[in-house]
Scaffold this motif. Sequence first.
Motif, PDB file in Angstrom:
ATOM      1  N   LEU A 109       0.919  -1.116  -0.026  1.00  0.00           N
ATOM      2  CA  LEU A 109      -0.088  -0.193   0.068  1.00  0.00           C
ATOM      3  C   LEU A 109       0.849   1.471  -0.101  1.00  0.00           C
ATOM      4  O   LEU A 109       1.726   1.538   0.754  1.00  0.00           O
ATOM      5  CB  LEU A 109      -0.974  -0.141   1.342  1.00  0.00           C
ATOM      6  N   HIS A 110       0.559   2.089  -0.946  1.00  0.00           N
ATOM      7  CA  HIS A 110       1.606   3.335  -1.004  1.00  0.00           C
ATOM      8  C   HIS A 110       0.595   4.483  -0.671  1.00  0.00           C
ATOM      9  O   HIS A 110      -0.376   4.753  -1.500  1.00  0.00           O
ATOM     10  CB  HIS A 110       2.086   3.317  -2.672  1.00  0.00           C
ATOM     11  N   SER A 111       1.291   5.467  -0.038  1.00  0.00           N
ATOM     12  CA  SER A 111       0.670   6.747  -0.011  1.00  0.00           C
ATOM     13  C   SER A 111       1.595   8.143  -0.230  1.00  0.00           C
ATOM     14  O   SER A 111       2.677   7.910   0.336  1.00  0.00           O
ATOM     15  CB  SER A 111       0.061   6.793   1.467  1.00  0.00           C
ATOM     16  N   HIS A 112       1.441   8.738  -0.880  1.00  0.00           N
ATOM     17  CA  HIS A 112       1.994   9.919  -1.308  1.00  0.00           C
ATOM     18  C   HIS A 112       2.119  10.981   0.101  1.00  0.00           C
ATOM     19  O   HIS A 112       0.946  11.904  -0.022  1.00  0.00           O
ATOM     20  CB  HIS A 112       1.821  10.523  -2.447  1.00  0.00           C
ATOM     21  N   VAL A 113       2.783  11.090   0.933  1.00  0.00           N
ATOM     22  CA  VAL A 113       2.533  11.975   2.182  1.00  0.00           C
ATOM     23  C   VAL A 113       2.781  13.342   1.844  1.00  0.00           C
ATOM     24  O   VAL A 113       1.945  14.074   2.009  1.00  0.00           O
ATOM     25  CB  VAL A 113       3.626  11.692   3.214  1.00  0.00           C
ATOM     26  N   ARG A 165       7.869  12.736  -0.143  1.00  0.00           N
ATOM     27  CA  ARG A 165       7.944  11.631   0.909  1.00  0.00           C
ATOM     28  C   ARG A 165       6.716  10.661   0.566  1.00  0.00           C
ATOM     29  O   ARG A 165       5.781  11.185   0.435  1.00  0.00           O
ATOM     30  CB  ARG A 165       8.003  12.310   2.330  1.00  0.00           C
ATOM     31  N   CYS A 166       7.185   9.514   0.796  1.00  0.00           N
ATOM     32  CA  CYS A 166       6.337   8.401   0.479  1.00  0.00           C
ATOM     33  C   CYS A 166       6.113   7.538   1.474  1.00  0.00           C
ATOM     34  O   CYS A 166       7.252   7.311   2.236  1.00  0.00           O
ATOM     35  CB  CYS A 166       6.622   7.419  -0.631  1.00  0.00           C
ATOM     36  N   LEU A 167       5.042   6.981   1.928  1.00  0.00           N
ATOM     37  CA  LEU A 167       4.767   6.092   3.121  1.00  0.00           C
ATOM     38  C   LEU A 167       4.366   4.740   2.298  1.00  0.00           C
ATOM     39  O   LEU A 167       3.573   4.673   1.464  1.00  0.00           O
ATOM     40  CB  LEU A 167       3.535   6.294   4.028  1.00  0.00           C
TER      41      LEU A 167
HETATM   42 NI    NI Z   1       4.867   8.269  -3.261  1.00  0.00          NI
END
Ligand code: NI
Length: 138
Positions: A91-95, A99-101
């Motif tokens: 699961l990818h979230s663009h913080v 920065r990526c989580l």
């Molecule tokens: Ni990202």
Amino acid sequence: METELSRIGISLPKSLLDRFDEIITARGYSSRSEGIRDAIRNYITYYRWMSDVHGERQGVITMIYDHDQRGLLPVLTDIQHEFREIVQATLHSHVTQNRCLEVVLLHGDGTQLKALAEKLMSQKGVESVKLTTISLDE
Ligand code: NI
């Protein structure tokens, strides 16, 4: 007792040291050395805890990394392909803009889960990697 002191010199990116100083100031450490000693103790505790991960496990890796780090994204994808037998989902979230989580769901042998976490952790531009696991053995 830790009475005998050794001196070391280390080189750090300024931004990393600035963030560290902010935290030790906020936490009320009397000196930078005290904060570094505490951080090293935590590192050792974490590594020992990681060493206990074995047998069949379900786990989660939570990772924060720099999206702008040149060449990092394909490397992270390659590593996950390399460990595809234990990686169930990502699961990818663009913080923020840079920065990526990423949360990686895992299932397999604990030593493999640990090997993946350590490989991700050692990549330049990866800010933090946390591995949490539960045993399926009991
Ligand atoms: Ni990202």
